[in-house]
Motif scaffolding. Sequence first.
Motif, PDB file in Angstrom:
ATOM      1  N   VAL A 101       0.308  54.636  17.773  1.00  0.00           N
ATOM      2  CA  VAL A 101       1.577  54.932  17.648  1.00  0.00           C
ATOM      3  C   VAL A 101       1.969  56.021  16.318  1.00  0.00           C
ATOM      4  CG1 VAL A 101       2.591  52.981  18.544  1.00  0.00           C
ATOM      5  CG2 VAL A 101       1.900  53.011  16.251  1.00  0.00           C
ATOM      6  N   TYR A 144      10.097  50.332  22.382  1.00  0.00           N
ATOM      7  CA  TYR A 144       8.870  50.260  21.623  1.00  0.00           C
ATOM      8  C   TYR A 144       9.153  49.167  20.653  1.00  0.00           C
ATOM      9  CZ  TYR A 144       7.622  54.751  23.616  1.00  0.00           C
ATOM     10  OH  TYR A 144       7.296  55.779  24.348  1.00  0.00           O
ATOM     11  N   ILE A 146       6.635  47.836  17.616  1.00  0.00           N
ATOM     12  CA  ILE A 146       5.444  48.197  16.945  1.00  0.00           C
ATOM     13  C   ILE A 146       5.437  47.405  15.687  1.00  0.00           C
ATOM     14  CG2 ILE A 146       4.377  50.122  15.829  1.00  0.00           C
ATOM     15  CD1 ILE A 146       6.332  52.069  17.344  1.00  0.00           C
TER      16      ILE A 146
END
Length: 176
Positions: A101, A144, A146
């Motif tokens: 990422v 997303y 993360i």
Amino acid sequence: VSWEPEAYQLLRPREQMPVTITFSPMAPVPAFRQPLVARTAAGDVPMTHIVGKCHATEIRLSEHAVVFNNVVVKSTASRTVHLHNFGDLGSKFRFEIPASVKDIVRITPMEGYVNAMNDEILTVSFHAPRVVDAKRGRSDPNSYFIDGIKCVLDTYHPVPLTVTGRAIKQPTENVK
């Protein structure tokens, strides 16, 4: 503060016994001075004074999770986050971002030093790389979550950071 032996002990005249005193704080402790007293059948007998202080680093982020909601594809959104040091020792820091990422999340500065009783101002950025058409009944491929980001410190345990965001297409009403 703990000591050994913990239980009552019997000492005969002229007899001695070692005593171990351990100071192992889990957080900063201001300076202190306390008497050490032996309790005897004849009354309390002052032995000495215990003096101590614990210098420590206590570091936290102002946000444990940075939420970016909708970000237009191929653009970047940024948020300010503070790295707070509430302790009385400074510390070097560096961020570890998972390789998968690194093109989506950026933190500046990535490394540095946070002084005692001070803040370091950080910028967390989310870059929306692409928009994928979602398939019916599946989770959103453009969202997303993360959570493998860590702030690694010299004098304290790692501090985690979670970043969430969603890539969207440019809204047609905003195109001229």
